[in-house]
Motif scaffolding. Structure first.
Motif, PDB file in Angstrom:
ATOM      1  N   ILE B 191       0.802  -1.233   0.000  1.00  0.00           N
ATOM      2  CA  ILE B 191       0.000   0.000   0.000  1.00  0.00           C
ATOM      3  C   ILE B 191       0.827   1.272   0.000  1.00  0.00           C
ATOM      4  O   ILE B 191       0.300   2.354  -0.225  1.00  0.00           O
ATOM      5  CB  ILE B 191      -1.005   0.026   1.180  1.00  0.00           C
ATOM      6  N   GLY B 192       2.134   1.171   0.276  1.00  0.00           N
ATOM      7  CA  GLY B 192       2.993   2.352   0.259  1.00  0.00           C
ATOM      8  C   GLY B 192       3.053   3.074   1.592  1.00  0.00           C
ATOM      9  O   GLY B 192       2.221   2.837   2.469  1.00  0.00           O
ATOM     10  N   VAL B 193       4.045   3.973   1.721  1.00  0.00           N
ATOM     11  CA  VAL B 193       4.265   4.643   3.014  1.00  0.00           C
ATOM     12  C   VAL B 193       3.168   5.642   3.374  1.00  0.00           C
ATOM     13  O   VAL B 193       3.103   6.108   4.498  1.00  0.00           O
ATOM     14  CB  VAL B 193       5.635   5.366   3.089  1.00  0.00           C
ATOM     15  N   ASP B 194       2.286   5.978   2.412  1.00  0.00           N
ATOM     16  CA  ASP B 194       1.143   6.808   2.793  1.00  0.00           C
ATOM     17  C   ASP B 194      -0.168   6.111   2.446  1.00  0.00           C
ATOM     18  O   ASP B 194      -1.213   6.742   2.344  1.00  0.00           O
ATOM     19  CB  ASP B 194       1.219   8.199   2.163  1.00  0.00           C
ATOM     20  N   GLY B 195      -0.098   4.788   2.303  1.00  0.00           N
ATOM     21  CA  GLY B 195      -1.273   4.023   1.893  1.00  0.00           C
ATOM     22  C   GLY B 195      -2.396   4.027   2.900  1.00  0.00           C
ATOM     23  O   GLY B 195      -3.535   3.696   2.581  1.00  0.00           O
ATOM     24  N   ALA B 196      -2.088   4.358   4.160  1.00  0.00           N
ATOM     25  CA  ALA B 196      -3.133   4.378   5.190  1.00  0.00           C
ATOM     26  C   ALA B 196      -3.123   5.728   5.902  1.00  0.00           C
ATOM     27  O   ALA B 196      -3.468   5.824   7.073  1.00  0.00           O
ATOM     28  CB  ALA B 196      -2.924   3.248   6.183  1.00  0.00           C
ATOM     29  N   LEU B 197      -2.735   6.784   5.189  1.00  0.00           N
ATOM     30  CA  LEU B 197      -2.610   8.109   5.793  1.00  0.00           C
ATOM     31  C   LEU B 197      -3.891   8.512   6.526  1.00  0.00           C
ATOM     32  O   LEU B 197      -4.968   8.496   5.943  1.00  0.00           O
ATOM     33  CB  LEU B 197      -2.293   9.122   4.685  1.00  0.00           C
ATOM     34  N   TYR B 198      -3.743   8.896   7.787  1.00  0.00           N
ATOM     35  CA  TYR B 198      -4.853   9.322   8.667  1.00  0.00           C
ATOM     36  C   TYR B 198      -5.820   8.188   9.038  1.00  0.00           C
ATOM     37  O   TYR B 198      -6.820   8.427   9.692  1.00  0.00           O
ATOM     38  CB  TYR B 198      -5.692  10.457   8.040  1.00  0.00           C
ATOM     39  N   MET B 199      -5.551   6.949   8.610  1.00  0.00           N
ATOM     40  CA  MET B 199      -6.561   5.898   8.793  1.00  0.00           C
ATOM     41  C   MET B 199      -6.200   4.901   9.889  1.00  0.00           C
ATOM     42  O   MET B 199      -5.070   4.816  10.329  1.00  0.00           O
ATOM     43  CB  MET B 199      -6.735   5.147   7.485  1.00  0.00           C
ATOM     44  N   SER B 200      -7.224   4.145  10.274  1.00  0.00           N
ATOM     45  CA  SER B 200      -7.008   3.058  11.209  1.00  0.00           C
ATOM     46  C   SER B 200      -6.822   1.777  10.401  1.00  0.00           C
ATOM     47  O   SER B 200      -7.645   1.437   9.565  1.00  0.00           O
ATOM     48  CB  SER B 200      -8.223   2.944  12.135  1.00  0.00           C
ATOM     49  N   MET B 201      -5.709   1.085  10.617  1.00  0.00           N
ATOM     50  CA  MET B 201      -5.463  -0.180   9.916  1.00  0.00           C
ATOM     51  C   MET B 201      -5.935  -1.298  10.828  1.00  0.00           C
ATOM     52  O   MET B 201      -5.373  -1.522  11.891  1.00  0.00           O
ATOM     53  CB  MET B 201      -3.964  -0.351   9.628  1.00  0.00           C
ATOM     54  N   GLU B 202      -6.975  -1.982  10.403  1.00  0.00           N
ATOM     55  CA  GLU B 202      -7.522  -3.053  11.237  1.00  0.00           C
ATOM     56  C   GLU B 202      -7.051  -4.388  10.667  1.00  0.00           C
ATOM     57  O   GLU B 202      -7.364  -4.733   9.525  1.00  0.00           O
ATOM     58  CB  GLU B 202      -9.047  -2.939  11.239  1.00  0.00           C
ATOM     59  N   PHE B 203      -6.270  -5.105  11.460  1.00  0.00           N
ATOM     60  CA  PHE B 203      -5.703  -6.373  10.988  1.00  0.00           C
ATOM     61  C   PHE B 203      -6.554  -7.532  11.483  1.00  0.00           C
ATOM     62  O   PHE B 203      -6.745  -7.681  12.695  1.00  0.00           O
ATOM     63  CB  PHE B 203      -4.275  -6.536  11.516  1.00  0.00           C
ATOM     64  N   THR B 204      -7.059  -8.344  10.576  1.00  0.00           N
ATOM     65  CA  THR B 204      -7.921  -9.462  10.973  1.00  0.00           C
ATOM     66  C   THR B 204      -7.577 -10.712  10.166  1.00  0.00           C
ATOM     67  O   THR B 204      -6.664 -10.702   9.349  1.00  0.00           O
ATOM     68  CB  THR B 204      -9.412  -9.149  10.700  1.00  0.00           C
ATOM     69  N   GLY B 205      -8.341 -11.752  10.388  1.00  0.00           N
ATOM     70  CA  GLY B 205      -8.195 -12.978   9.600  1.00  0.00           C
ATOM     71  C   GLY B 205      -7.599 -14.118  10.404  1.00  0.00           C
ATOM     72  O   GLY B 205      -7.100 -13.925  11.519  1.00  0.00           O
ATOM     73  N   THR B 206      -7.644 -15.293   9.830  1.00  0.00           N
ATOM     74  CA  THR B 206      -7.214 -16.505  10.554  1.00  0.00           C
ATOM     75  C   THR B 206      -5.735 -16.429  10.937  1.00  0.00           C
ATOM     76  O   THR B 206      -5.337 -16.914  11.992  1.00  0.00           O
ATOM     77  CB  THR B 206      -7.430 -17.756   9.687  1.00  0.00           C
ATOM     78  N   VAL B 207      -4.943 -15.803  10.085  1.00  0.00           N
ATOM     79  CA  VAL B 207      -3.503 -15.726  10.382  1.00  0.00           C
ATOM     80  C   VAL B 207      -3.260 -14.890  11.635  1.00  0.00           C
ATOM     81  O   VAL B 207      -2.433 -15.239  12.482  1.00  0.00           O
ATOM     82  CB  VAL B 207      -2.738 -15.147   9.168  1.00  0.00           C
ATOM     83  N   ILE B 208      -4.002 -13.794  11.771  1.00  0.00           N
ATOM     84  CA  ILE B 208      -3.829 -12.932  12.949  1.00  0.00           C
ATOM     85  C   ILE B 208      -4.252 -13.690  14.208  1.00  0.00           C
ATOM     86  O   ILE B 208      -3.600 -13.618  15.254  1.00  0.00           O
ATOM     87  CB  ILE B 208      -4.650 -11.626  12.802  1.00  0.00           C
ATOM     88  N   LYS B 209      -5.338 -14.454  14.107  1.00  0.00           N
ATOM     89  CA  LYS B 209      -5.807 -15.250  15.250  1.00  0.00           C
ATOM     90  C   LYS B 209      -4.718 -16.192  15.757  1.00  0.00           C
ATOM     91  O   LYS B 209      -4.551 -16.393  16.946  1.00  0.00           O
ATOM     92  CB  LYS B 209      -7.029 -16.089  14.841  1.00  0.00           C
ATOM     93  N   ASN B 210      -3.959 -16.746  14.806  1.00  0.00           N
ATOM     94  CA  ASN B 210      -2.923 -17.711  15.185  1.00  0.00           C
ATOM     95  C   ASN B 210      -1.582 -17.060  15.544  1.00  0.00           C
ATOM     96  O   ASN B 210      -0.660 -17.725  15.987  1.00  0.00           O
ATOM     97  CB  ASN B 210      -2.694 -18.714  14.044  1.00  0.00           C
ATOM     98  N   LEU B 211      -1.496 -15.769  15.327  1.00  0.00           N
ATOM     99  CA  LEU B 211      -0.227 -15.070  15.542  1.00  0.00           C
ATOM    100  C   LEU B 211       0.031 -14.864  17.040  1.00  0.00           C
ATOM    101  O   LEU B 211      -0.900 -14.599  17.800  1.00  0.00           O
ATOM    102  CB  LEU B 211      -0.328 -13.708  14.847  1.00  0.00           C
ATOM    103  N   SER B 212       1.292 -14.945  17.450  1.00  0.00           N
ATOM    104  CA  SER B 212       1.645 -14.675  18.851  1.00  0.00           C
ATOM    105  C   SER B 212       1.384 -13.209  19.175  1.00  0.00           C
ATOM    106  O   SER B 212       1.325 -12.364  18.280  1.00  0.00           O
ATOM    107  CB  SER B 212       3.135 -14.955  19.039  1.00  0.00           C
ATOM    108  N   MET B 213       1.276 -12.893  20.466  1.00  0.00           N
ATOM    109  CA  MET B 213       1.120 -11.487  20.859  1.00  0.00           C
ATOM    110  C   MET B 213       2.337 -10.690  20.403  1.00  0.00           C
ATOM    111  O   MET B 213       2.212  -9.551  19.948  1.00  0.00           O
ATOM    112  CB  MET B 213       0.943 -11.368  22.384  1.00  0.00           C
ATOM    113  N   ASP B 214       3.528 -11.282  20.528  1.00  0.00           N
ATOM    114  CA  ASP B 214       4.740 -10.554  20.127  1.00  0.00           C
ATOM    115  C   ASP B 214       4.656 -10.115  18.660  1.00  0.00           C
ATOM    116  O   ASP B 214       4.963  -8.977  18.317  1.00  0.00           O
ATOM    117  CB  ASP B 214       5.988 -11.431  20.343  1.00  0.00           C
TER     118      ASP B 214
END
Ligand code: SF4
Lengths: 166, 425
Positions: B191-214
Motif C-alpha cells: 500500500i505504500g508509506v502513505d497508503g493508510a494516511l490518517y486511517m485506522s489499519m484493522e488487521f484481521t483474519g485466521t492468520v492474525i488469530k494464530n499469531l503470537s502477541m509478540d
C-alpha cells in the motif's frame, strides 16, 4: 494573514529524520535545532533561506517520527509556510499545534516550482503564483483548527479555554 | 445525522466511548478523554516546557502519565544527561507513578503492555510515533507531538479526527520463519508509506488469530510506517491471556460491527509471502530476502520496539546456536525490556549470542534512531529488525539500513550478507 515569498521545493516522503536528524535531539534549543534543519536532505538549505521562506513539497511531508523538533526547527529557521500535496498526520498536527501554517493541497503543490514567488492569503484561502500567474483556492480550515492557529498555537488556546471554563 | 445503531468500526467505538457518546462519524473532530499519556527522554523535555506555560501546576492524574527515558539512555552524552535529569525532576515533583528509571525501564512500547499499563478499549496518546503498537491489545493508541502531550498532561484529553478504517484480512498458512514483521513489511510494500494516511489499519483474519502477541505488537507497531493513525486488532483469547494477569483496573472490549464501513478491504494470502526485507530508504521498498543475497552487510541489529521481544530473541538464538557471526559483521542484540532480558538469560539465549560473537546491550532504543550503541559510518550497511530505513536513520547520511525480521537479521549476521535461515542451518 498574507505571506509573500519565494519557494524552496522538495519531493515526496520528506521524513522527520532528514528534517532534523536524531543526533541533534539532545536539545530543545530552537536556534540550535534550526541550524541543523534539513542538513541531511539539502546542505544548501540555509543558503536558500536568505531569499526564500516558503516550502512546497509532494506527498506525505513530515512522515516518520513524532518529534516536534521537526516543525520547530523549520519554524525557527524562518520558514513562514509549508504547502504540500499531503502531510503525514503527526507532523500536520504538530505544525498546527505550534502555529506553523501548513496547507495540504495537491493541485497547488503540483503547480508550483522551485524558486516561484507566491502570495498566500490564509484568511480568504488563496494562493497566487506570481511567477506563473496561476491562482488556487484552498480548502477552508475547520473552525476548531482555525481557533488553535488564531490563538497562536495549542498551548495558548488551552490556556484561554481553561480560564473561560473556570 | 447517523442513528446510534449505525454499524461502526472498533476505532469509532473506542473514540465514541471516550467522548461520552454512542456514535461518532468518520471525519468528525472530537475532544476525548485519555487513559494514558506517554512521553520519553526526547519528547518529554519539550512537553514539560510547554506544560509549564499552561499554568495548571499539577498534571491531571499522576497515575495516567508514563515517562520512559529510553532513547539516549543510559545517557550517551552530557546533553542527554541534562535532558534526562530535567525529566526525572519533573516526574519526582509531580509524583508521576509510572516513571521508569534505568534498571526498570525498557523500550516504551514493549514496556507499557508488559506492565499492564495499556488495556483493551483504552484511548492512549504518546509523544512517540510508534505509540500505535498498543492496538495489538484492542486499544486505540496513536503518536502525537510534545505540545499535544503537554495539553493532555494538563487536561487529560486530546483532539482527534475520527479516522476511516482499512481492513486487512490475512489468510492461508505462514511459510517457515515468517513472522509478523514479514506480514507488515509485505503489507506496507503493497500500500505504500502513505497508503493508510490518517486511517485506522484493522488487521484481521485466521492468520492474525494464530499469531503470537509478540508478532501482533510488531505489526501494529509499523502501522505508522504506512501513515496509519491506529494499527488495531480485535481482542481474542490470546489477548485476554496476555492482559489478565497484568491488568490492575477493569477494561472494555470493543468489536467492529458487521456492516461497518471500510475505506478499503485487502485480502492477503499469506501462503505466498516469503521472508521480507525493506530496502533503503523507505519501509515500503519490500523485497524477498532470498533475492538480495548479493548485499553485503557491516552490522546486524536485533532489537527495538518492533522486534526486541522474546519471540524475536528466541528465533535469533535458534539460528545463532553453535554458529559464529561473520568476521566482517558487528552483531548487536538489544532485549527490549529488563524482563525480556532476564527471560532470555534464563532460557540461555544470551549465552548463545555471546558465544556466537554478538554483543548484548541493556534495553535502549540506541542504534534504531541513530542515537548510540551502533552508529553506522559513511558507506556502511546494516540489516536491522527496527522499523525505519530513512536516510541517515542509523548514522551517516550515506549509510544504509535494510529492515527485516529476526530470522533474516541473524542469518545475515552469520553469512556477512543478506541471507535466509535455510542458508545457515
Ligand atoms: S526502538 Fe526505535 S522506533 Fe522504537 S521507540 Fe525507540 S527509537 Fe522509536
Amino acid at each position: 494573514m498574507i505571506i509573500r515569498d519565494k519557494v524552496i521545493k522538495y519531493g515526496n516522503n520528506v521524513d522527520t529524520d532528514v528534517i532534523i536528524p536524531a543526533r541533534y535531539l539532545n536539545t530543545t534549543d530552537e536556534a540550535e535545532l534550526a541550524s541543523h534543519c534539513f542538513e541531511d536532505l539539502d546542505p544548501d538549505f540555509s543558503k536558500k533561506l536568505k531569499d526564500r521562506k516558503i516550502i512546497v513539497a509532494g506527498d506525505n511531508f513530515g512522515c516518520g517520527s513524532s518529534r516536534e523538533h521537526a516543525p520547530i526547527s523549520i519554524k525557527a529557521s524562518g520558514v513562514k509556510l509549508i504547502i504540500a500535496k499531503t502531510f503525514a498526520r503527526i507532523f500536520f498536527r504538530n505544525a498546527i499545534n505550534i502555529g506553523l501554517p501548513v496547507i495540504p493541497d495537491a493541485i497547488a503543490a503540483s503547480n508550483i516550482n522551485d524558486g516561484d514567488e507566491l502570495e498566500v492569503d490564509l484568511d480568504s484561502g488563496f494562493i497566487k503564483n506570481i511567477t506563473s500567474k496561476k491562482q488556487f483556492k484552498i480548502n477552508p480550515v475547520p473552525e476548531f483548527i482555525q481557533g488553535i492557529i488564531s490563538s497562536g498555537g495549542y498551548i495558548n488556546y488551552t490556556k484561554t479555554k481553561l480560564k473561560t471554563n473556570k | 445525522m447517523a442513528a446510534n445503531n449505525t454499524p461502526q468500526t472498533m476505532a469509532q467505538k473506542i473514540l465514541a466511548y471516550h467522548c461520552g457518546r454512542d456514535y461518532v462519524n468518520t471525519g468528525e473532530l472530537i475532544n476525548a478523554s485519555l487513559d494514558l499519556v506517554l512521553g520519553n527522554d526526547i519528547t518529554m523535555p519539550l512537553a514539560i516546557e510547554e506544560f509549564k506555560k499552561i499554568g495548571v501546576g499539577r498534571v491531571f492524574d499522576d497515575k495516567k502519565i508514563a515517562i520512559v527515558p529510553d532513547h539516549f539512555t543510559p545517557n550517551k552524552d552530557i546533553k542527554s544527561a541534562q535532558q534526562c535529569k530535567f525529566v526525572r525532576n519533573f516526574a519526582k515533583n509531580q509524583d508521576i507513578k509510572n516513571y521508569f528509571e534505568i534498571g526498570q525501564m525498557g523500550i516504551e512500547h514493549a514496556l507499557l503492555p508488559e506492565k499492564g499499563l495499556v488495556l483493551p478499549g483504552d484511548l492512549v496518546i504518546g509523544a512517540d510515533s510508534h505509540t500505535c503498537t498498543y492496538g495489538a491489545l484492542g486499544a486505540a493508541s496513536t503518536g502525537v507531538g510534545s505540545t499535544d502531550v503537554a495539553v493532555a498532561m494538563a487536561t487529560g484529553s486530546a483532539w482527534f479526527m475520527v479516522p476511516e478504517s482499512i481492513k486487512f484480512e490475512y489468510s492461508g498458512s505462514l511459510k517457515p520463519w515468517v513472522t509478523g514483521k514479514d506480514l507488515i513489511l509485505y503489507t506496507i510494500g503493497l500500500i505504500g508509506v502513505d497508503g493508510a494516511l490518517y486511517m485506522s489499519m484493522e488487521f484481521t483474519g485466521t492468520v492474525i488469530k494464530n499469531l503470537s502477541m509478540d508478532s501482533r505488537f510488531t505489526m501494529c507497531n509499523m502501522a505508522i510506517e504506512a501513515g496509519g493513525k491506529f494499527g488495531i486488532m480485535e481482542v481474542d483469547s490470546k489477548t485476554e491471556e496476555f492482559v489478565k494477569p497484568r491488568a490492575s483496573r477493569p477494561f472494555k472490549i470493543f468489536r467492529s460491527d458487521n456492516g461497518a464501513n471500510y475505506y478499503k478491504h485487502y485480502e492477503i494470502d499469506c501462503s505466498k509471502i516469503e521472508l521480507q526485507v525493506a530496502k533503503p530508504h523507505l519501509p515500503s521498498n519490500a523485497a524477498n530476502a532470498k533475492d538480495l543475497s548479493n548485499i553485503s552487510i557491516d552490522q546486524a541489529v536485533i532489537g527495538s520496539c518492533t522486534n526486541g521481544r522474546i519471540e524475536d530473541l528466541r528465533i535469533a538464538a535458534e539460528i545463532f546456536a553453535g554458529r559464529k557471526v561473520d568476521n566482517t559483521v558487528r552483531a548487536i542484540i538489544i532485549p527490549a525490556t529488563q524482563n525480556i532480558y532476564l527471560e532470555a538469560l534464563e532460557k540461555g539465549y544470551i549465552k548463545t549470542f555471546v558465544e556466537s560473537g554478538c554483543v548484548v546491550s541493556t534495553p535502549t532504543c540506541g542504534p534504531c534512531l541513530g542515537g548510540h550503541m551502533g552508529i553506522l559510518a559513511e558507506g556502511e550497511r546494516a540489516v536491522s529488525t527496527t522499523n525505519r530505513n530513512f536516510v541517515g536513520r542509523m548514522g551517516h547520511p550515506k549509510s544504509e539500513v535494510y529492515l527485516s525480521g529476526p530470522a533474516v537479521a541473524a542469518a545475515s549476521a552469520i553469512m556477512g550478507r543478506i541471507a535466509v535461515p535455510e542458508e545457515v542451518l
